[in-house]
Write an enzyme that holds these catalytic residues in place. Structure first.
Site, PDB file in Angstrom:
ATOM      1  N   TYR A  99      64.719   0.800   9.310  1.00  0.00           N
ATOM      2  CA  TYR A  99      63.380   0.201   9.288  1.00  0.00           C
ATOM      3  C   TYR A  99      62.457   0.921  10.287  1.00  0.00           C
ATOM      4  CZ  TYR A  99      60.062  -3.767   9.513  1.00  0.00           C
ATOM      5  OH  TYR A  99      58.954  -4.571   9.473  1.00  0.00           O
ATOM      6  N   ALA A 126      54.155 -11.950  12.518  1.00  0.00           N
ATOM      7  CA  ALA A 126      53.863 -13.214  11.831  1.00  0.00           C
ATOM      8  C   ALA A 126      55.155 -13.809  11.303  1.00  0.00           C
ATOM      9  CB  ALA A 126      52.910 -12.948  10.662  1.00  0.00           C
ATOM     10  N   ALA A 127      55.148 -15.124  11.166  1.00  0.00           N
ATOM     11  CA  ALA A 127      56.323 -15.788  10.599  1.00  0.00           C
ATOM     12  C   ALA A 127      56.309 -15.588   9.090  1.00  0.00           C
ATOM     13  CB  ALA A 127      56.267 -17.273  10.920  1.00  0.00           C
TER      14      ALA A 127
END
Ligand code: NAI
Length: 702
Positions: free
Chosen positions: A448, A480-481
């Site tokens: 990633y 962010a969630a």
């Protein structure tokens, strides 16, 4: 010399200018401020006189004059309009971009008007002001163009509401010129006499600054930030020390007319003045008529971007494959469909697309969806993402590849066809999505992190390729969630971790007024900052051209590794320039080394003689030199088959064009300004194949 008609519509800038509170105060003193206007002169709670704007962008006015090739012997600042969008902060960097907007022909003996328009942004991202400047060029009329539309300002048939008498000092231009306009006419008695004046004259813009101060004092006392627009025509010259009177008529809510007269003769020196004032109108950033593609927009951040783009008028392609968090599974059309329905319920316009960004065909199809439904593409947010976390030892090729395919290759597949369209349209905004994991590292995410940093590299070069076409490419590092982060982010913060906190940053970077390209922003929870690559000043460790030893590196590591005085580069050439400059001997202290070229023509006369045919084997290149100013001119230099041909004028298809002011060019050619330094300081501009320009030092030995 006639006006350069082909320069019409041409872009000028962007020019950047850093300024500090001292520049602001210097300007205020230059336009007569003092203890009675301490807010303009004291860094404690400093306020900026709005007309500072025009002094601060003087260079762009000069560029407009030079590009249009007005006959410098006959130019006057004719009219000036300033539109103030936001208050000017007391320090920062101003970036100005403009164009030559119109030429008007008043007739053979009457002259021409050159209209230059520019917009200026502050480093805080706000657009500060627009300038529309009219240069009256006495000697350039009669080119067959249309005449300017007539504008008249009718002053009320009554006494002014305010009359303010002021006394610029005998020395006023000496202070004012330090704000940018150092033209000799305002300082040099002999030059002024040769130009037909008794002595140096006031700068029109200095008197304009006096007027701006007075207008604020009478109409919006203590609130310069409420100035909205200031227009005027410069009609007569004025000598320093002559009293002036500013006359003001209030003509409506937030509107006044004004003029400045010579206090001794009653002559109008600035006429047709308009001043508008009031609160800043709230201008919503809109995306009407823009077509946006958001990949991975069926959930999380992508969904939030798509909804807000739709709410603000964009037509949106909602792409989502609808797969699992790790990219596995058959996929589903429902996430994209649901977001399209949400946008339509808000009154917006959207279409769904279910293609996989990880394939070239998917990328093509996503862009095709935009063209089929809406006919164009203006905005692309590369957002689709998956995760397959594993520590490096357990990272099998499948997990490595899958993550690279969605994030990095996915962005390539969609950006490629979208960029082609944006380039053809001359407009585009592209967002890459990186991650703190890529920028800073995160255990278990090698795949990633590599993909996310790859996107930064993609942006770094694409921003250069898009620059000419107003395609801006920036990168967002969100926090962010979402389902990607549900198990790594602390649930206590979930409220603040809504994607909606990331949306404003991403959408601003998609907006038409976005002033930046090639930037990376961290965004989330209401906290935003810029991440950037800085490069330390480094150290030269060679001795007599031999490589240093390993031990030399050990000894000097502190100097090599330091980031004190580090620099941010916009592109590779700037970094190469700094490396080469590090090897350049300092310029000779005395002028003994000067070769004494008096003008650019002398350089080009000497060029063929300075040519080193032995160094030109296999070289086939045309260098075009555009040297601005009275001592300059245009020459091309063709190197082919070991021979060098120098010709005056513009070559049809130069490989590389070098642009410089004549003064700087002569300083460089006379040996006191290293070429690399000229390039990195912006004095030498190179267009076309920049790498080829590096041959010049090899090919010519002056
Ligand atoms: P998410 O999982 O909620 O949304 C990602 C969307 O992309 C999903 O709806 C998924 O179906 C779609 N997608 C996945 N592979 C696709 C493919 N091959 N083609 C088309 N669509 C595909 O995740 P989230 O958090 O909204 O992430 C959005 C982006 O932001 C990702 O690139 C992620 O790496 C990045 N990011 C997110 C962070 C965060 O804190 N949420 C932190 C740093 C980066």
């Amino acid at each position: 010399m006639a006006l350069n008609l082909s320069a019409l519509g041409q872009k000028v800038g962007p020019l950047a200018k850093e300024y500090s509170w001292k520049d602001v105060v210097l300007y205020a003193l230059g336009v007569g401020a003092g203890f009675s206007d301490l807010d303009y002169c004291y860094e404690n709670k400093l306020k900026v006189i709005p007309s500072f704007s025009i002094a601060a962008i003087f260079d762009i006015l000069a560029q407009i004059g030079l590009k249009s090739e007005v006959n410098l012997a006959g130019i006057l600042h004719g009219e000036q309009e300033l539109i103030f969008h936001n208050p000017i902060p007391p320090e920062g960097t101003l970036t100005t971009e403009g164009k030559i907007a119109h030429y008007y022909d008043k007739g053979q003996d009457k002259g021409a008007l050159v209209i230059g328009e520019s917009d200026t942004w502050h480093s805080n991202g706000q657009k500060l002001f627009t300038s529309i400047c009219t240069i009256f060029s006495r000697l350039d009329g009669g080119f067959g163009g249309e005449n300017a539309p007539r504008t008249t300002v009718t002053f009320p048939d009554r006494d002014p509401d305010y009359i303010v008498d002021e006394q610029p000092s005998e020395d006023q231009p000496l202070i004012y010129r330090l704000s940018g306009d150092i033209f000799s006419l305002h300082v040099d008695p002999q030059f002024a006499k040769a130009s037909g004046f008794e002595k140096p004259i006031m700068h029109g813009l200095c008197t304009h600054g006096f007027a701006c101060r007075v207008l604020i004092d009478k109409l919006i006392p203590g609130q310069p930030e409420k100035a909205r627009r200031m227009v005027c025509r410069f009609t007569k010259t004025l000598y320093p020390g002559v009293p002036i009177q500013t006359q003001i008529w209030k003509t409506g809510d937030g509107q006044a007319l004004w003029r400045t007269v010579n206090g001794e003769t009653g002559d109008i020196v600035i006429d047709n003045g308009i001043f508008e004032y009031g609160e800043i109108p709230v201008m919503q950033i809109r995306f009407d008529d823009r077509v946006a593609i958001v990949t991975g927009a069926g959930a999380g951040l992508g969904r939030a971007y798509a909804l807000e783009l739709g709410r603000r008028g964009a037509k949106v392609v909602v792409n989502d494959l609808g797969g699992a968090r790790d990219g596995s599974g058959e996929g589903s059309s429902s996430p994209a469909d649901e977001v399209v329905a949400e946008i339509e319920n808000l009154g917006g316009s959207a279409v769904a697309n279910y293609d996989n960004v990880a394939t070239a065909a998917g990328g093509e199809n996503i862009v095709k969806s935009a063209l089929d439904a809406f006919g164009r593409v203006d905005i692309l947010i590369n957002n689709a993402g998956i995760l397959r976390d594993k520590s490096f030892v357990k990272m099998d090729p499948g997990n490595w590849q899958a993550v690279l395919d969605v994030h990095l290759n996915g962005a390539y597949h969609v950006t490629k066809p979208a960029f082609e369209i944006m380039k053809a349209n001359g407009y585009g905004r592209i967002i890459m999505t990186t991650s703190a994991a890529g920028l800073y590292g995160n255990f278990g995410q090698t795949n990633y992190s590599a993909a996310k940093m790859g996107l930064v590299g993609l942006m770094n070069t694409l921003k250069l390729e898009g620059q000419k076409y107003d395609v801006k490419v920036n990168t967002i590092a969100p926090i962010a969630a979402s389902r990607l982060t549900e198990d790594v982010l602390p649930p206590d913060f979930f409220d603040k971790l809504k994607p909606e906190f990331v949306v404003p940053m991403a959408l601003y970077l998609c907006s038409e007024g976005c002033p930046v390209t090639g930037n990376i922003y961290n965004a989330g929870m209401g906290f935003y900052n810029r991440a950037a690559v800085f490069t330390g000043p480094g150290a030269v460790l060679t001795q007599d051209d031999a490589p240093p030893s390993v031990e030399n590196i050990q000894k000097a590591l502190k100097n090599v590794a330091t980031v004190d005085g580090a620099r941010e580069y916009f592109q590779l050439n700037e970094q190469v320039g700094d490396v080469l400059t590090a090897f350049t001997a300092p310029p000779p202290a005395s002028s003994d080394a000067a070769k004494g070229f008096a003008n650019a023509a002398a350089v080009f006369d000497a060029m063929a003689g300075a040519f080193d045919a032995g160094a030109a084997a296999g070289v086939d290149v045309v260098f075009q030199y555009n040297i601005a100013g009275d001592l300059g001119g245009d020459w091309s230099c063709t190197i082919k088959d070991g021979a060098c041909t120098v010709a005056p004028g513009q070559h049809e298809s130069p490989v590389c064009t070098l642009k410089m002011e004549a003064g700087d060019f002569l300083t460089m050619m006379n040996g006191t300004l290293p070429a690399m330094q000229a390039y990195t300081s912006g004095k030498l501009k190179i267009e076309g194949d920049i790498m080829k320009s590096q041959l010049i030092e090899k090919l010519f030995k002056f």
